[in-house]
Design a protein around this motif. Structure first.
Motif, mmCIF file in Angstrom:
data_model
loop_
_atom_site.group_PDB
_atom_site.id
_atom_site.type_symbol
_atom_site.label_atom_id
_atom_site.label_comp_id
_atom_site.label_asym_id
_atom_site.label_seq_id
_atom_site.Cartn_x
_atom_site.Cartn_y
_atom_site.Cartn_z
ATOM 1 N N GLN A 36 8.017 -10.023 -2.641
ATOM 2 C CA GLN A 36 6.793 -9.515 -2.032
ATOM 3 C C GLN A 36 7.105 -8.624 -0.838
ATOM 4 O O GLN A 36 6.416 -7.625 -0.607
ATOM 5 N N LYS A 37 8.135 -8.962 -0.085
ATOM 6 C CA LYS A 37 8.511 -8.146 1.065
ATOM 7 C C LYS A 37 8.971 -6.761 0.605
ATOM 8 O O LYS A 37 8.604 -5.750 1.206
ATOM 9 N N LYS A 38 9.736 -6.702 -0.471
ATOM 10 C CA LYS A 38 10.178 -5.414 -1.010
ATOM 11 C C LYS A 38 8.986 -4.591 -1.496
ATOM 12 O O LYS A 38 8.929 -3.384 -1.283
ATOM 13 N N GLN A 39 8.031 -5.251 -2.139
ATOM 14 C CA GLN A 39 6.853 -4.551 -2.637
ATOM 15 C C GLN A 39 6.009 -4.011 -1.470
ATOM 16 O O GLN A 39 5.516 -2.883 -1.531
ATOM 17 N N ARG A 40 5.839 -4.797 -0.414
ATOM 18 C CA ARG A 40 5.099 -4.327 0.765
ATOM 19 C C ARG A 40 5.799 -3.148 1.419
ATOM 20 O O ARG A 40 5.157 -2.203 1.868
ATOM 21 N N GLN A 41 7.131 -3.184 1.486
ATOM 22 C CA GLN A 41 7.891 -2.087 2.077
ATOM 23 C C GLN A 41 7.748 -0.823 1.243
ATOM 24 O O GLN A 41 7.589 0.275 1.777
ATOM 25 N N ARG A 42 7.789 -0.965 -0.084
ATOM 26 C CA ARG A 42 7.611 0.190 -0.976
ATOM 27 C C ARG A 42 6.228 0.806 -0.791
ATOM 28 O O ARG A 42 6.079 2.032 -0.733
ATOM 29 N N GLN A 43 5.192 -0.042 -0.666
ATOM 30 C CA GLN A 43 3.830 0.438 -0.446
ATOM 31 C C GLN A 43 3.723 1.145 0.901
ATOM 32 O O GLN A 43 3.101 2.198 1.018
ATOM 33 N N ALA A 44 4.351 0.586 1.934
ATOM 34 C CA ALA A 44 4.315 1.206 3.261
ATOM 35 C C ALA A 44 5.024 2.561 3.247
ATOM 36 O O ALA A 44 4.561 3.513 3.885
ATOM 37 N N ASP A 45 6.122 2.667 2.518
ATOM 38 C CA ASP A 45 6.825 3.952 2.407
ATOM 39 C C ASP A 45 5.971 4.989 1.685
ATOM 40 O O ASP A 45 5.944 6.160 2.060
ATOM 41 N N THR A 46 5.267 4.549 0.641
ATOM 42 C CA THR A 46 4.395 5.464 -0.107
ATOM 43 C C THR A 46 3.277 5.982 0.777
ATOM 44 O O THR A 46 2.983 7.175 0.796
ATOM 45 N N VAL A 47 2.649 5.100 1.531
ATOM 46 C CA VAL A 47 1.541 5.491 2.406
ATOM 47 C C VAL A 47 2.042 6.383 3.536
ATOM 48 O O VAL A 47 1.379 7.349 3.917
ATOM 49 N N ALA A 48 3.227 6.088 4.070
ATOM 50 C CA ALA A 48 3.765 6.890 5.171
ATOM 51 C C ALA A 48 4.127 8.302 4.710
ATOM 52 O O ALA A 48 4.098 9.241 5.502
ATOM 53 N N ALA A 49 4.450 8.465 3.444
ATOM 54 C CA ALA A 49 4.861 9.772 2.930
ATOM 55 C C ALA A 49 3.686 10.628 2.466
ATOM 56 O O ALA A 49 3.901 11.721 1.942
ATOM 57 N N LEU A 50 2.451 10.155 2.646
ATOM 58 C CA LEU A 50 1.289 10.933 2.204
ATOM 59 C C LEU A 50 1.159 12.199 3.026
ATOM 60 O O LEU A 50 1.289 12.189 4.243
ATOM 61 N N SER A 51 0.888 13.294 2.329
ATOM 62 C CA SER A 51 0.655 14.569 2.999
ATOM 63 C C SER A 51 -0.477 15.278 2.272
ATOM 64 O O SER A 51 -0.760 14.977 1.107
ATOM 65 N N PRO A 52 -1.156 16.200 2.936
ATOM 66 C CA PRO A 52 -2.245 16.924 2.276
ATOM 67 C C PRO A 52 -1.752 17.617 1.002
ATOM 68 O O PRO A 52 -0.683 18.203 0.966
ATOM 69 N N GLY A 53 -2.561 17.482 -0.055
ATOM 70 C CA GLY A 53 -2.217 18.087 -1.339
ATOM 71 C C GLY A 53 -1.609 17.104 -2.315
ATOM 72 O O GLY A 53 -1.421 17.414 -3.485
ATOM 73 N N THR A 54 -1.321 15.890 -1.882
ATOM 74 C CA THR A 54 -0.743 14.873 -2.749
ATOM 75 C C THR A 54 -1.848 14.226 -3.578
ATOM 76 O O THR A 54 -2.885 13.855 -3.049
ATOM 77 N N LYS A 55 -1.618 14.100 -4.877
ATOM 78 C CA LYS A 55 -2.601 13.464 -5.753
ATOM 79 C C LYS A 55 -2.283 11.977 -5.814
ATOM 80 O O LYS A 55 -1.148 11.587 -6.077
ATOM 81 N N VAL A 56 -3.301 11.127 -5.553
ATOM 82 C CA VAL A 56 -3.095 9.686 -5.475
ATOM 83 C C VAL A 56 -4.158 8.941 -6.284
ATOM 84 O O VAL A 56 -5.195 9.493 -6.624
ATOM 85 N N VAL A 57 -3.848 7.672 -6.572
ATOM 86 C CA VAL A 57 -4.798 6.757 -7.200
ATOM 87 C C VAL A 57 -4.950 5.568 -6.258
ATOM 88 O O VAL A 57 -3.959 5.002 -5.806
ATOM 89 N N THR A 58 -6.195 5.207 -5.960
ATOM 90 C CA THR A 58 -6.432 4.061 -5.086
ATOM 91 C C THR A 58 -6.331 2.775 -5.895
ATOM 92 O O THR A 58 -6.289 2.801 -7.129
ATOM 93 N N THR A 59 -6.301 1.646 -5.215
ATOM 94 C CA THR A 59 -6.208 0.360 -5.898
ATOM 95 C C THR A 59 -7.454 0.069 -6.727
ATOM 96 O O THR A 59 -7.400 -0.727 -7.653
ATOM 97 N N SER A 60 -8.566 0.716 -6.408
ATOM 98 C CA SER A 60 -9.791 0.533 -7.188
ATOM 99 C C SER A 60 -9.898 1.518 -8.339
ATOM 100 O O SER A 60 -10.846 1.471 -9.102
#
Length: 155
Positions: A36-60
């Motif tokens: 779970q710690k690895k998964q949380r870190q991966r999610q935090a890295d993904t969110v930190a790397a967001l920049s304008p123009g990036t296409k994303v899917v929300t959890t919903s």
């Protein structure tokens, strides 16, 4: 009446048999928390790397393009001119760019047919009940269109 002290039969490894299940439980809890710690870190890295123009899917399941990022929120454009503000933790995953996918598809060379007529013949597939009503002719008769199941039941 006389009482006799009879020694109890021992199982032989009393201490280790009690500790083994405890050690297994502690090991499983440690492994799950590490995952779970690895998964949380991966999610935090993904969110930190967001920049304008990036296409994303929300959890919903909302798909959008990042317009602006804030400390706690991300503004997504879900349709032309429609902006939605979501919490950063709601970003589920980043969709890879289509340009990278197009590059891999164009890397393979398409197989060319000998003539244009052969290409047209190989592209046509005879599928019954497919297409428009005028395409569904067999021996001069129009075939029945496929029927949909009823949408409700009547009592």
């Amino acid at each position: 009446m006389q009482l006799l002290a009879v020694p109890m039969a021992s199982s032989g490894g009393g201490g280790i048999t009690l500790l083994l299940p405890l050690i297994l439980i502690v090991g499983m809890i440690w492994f799950m928390s590490r995952t779970q710690k690895k998964q949380r870190q991966r999610q935090a890295d993904t969110v930190a790397a967001l920049s304008p123009g990036t296409k994303v899917v929300t959890t919903s399941g909302l798909v959008g393009i990042v317009e602006e990022t804030d400390d706690d929120y991300v503004t997504l454009e879900i349709s032309e001119g429609v902006l939605v503000q979501v919490v950063k933790a709601a970003i589920g995953r980043v969709i890879p760019d289509e340009d990278a996918a197009d590059e891999t598809e164009t890397a393979t060379e398409p197989v060319e047919a000998a003539t244009a007529d052969e290409a047209v013949e190989t592209a046509k597939v005879d599928v019954p009940d497919a297409g428009k009503a005028e395409d569904n002719k067999a021996d001069g008769k129009v075939q029945d269109a496929p029927k949909l199941p009823p949408t409700h039941t009547e009592n």
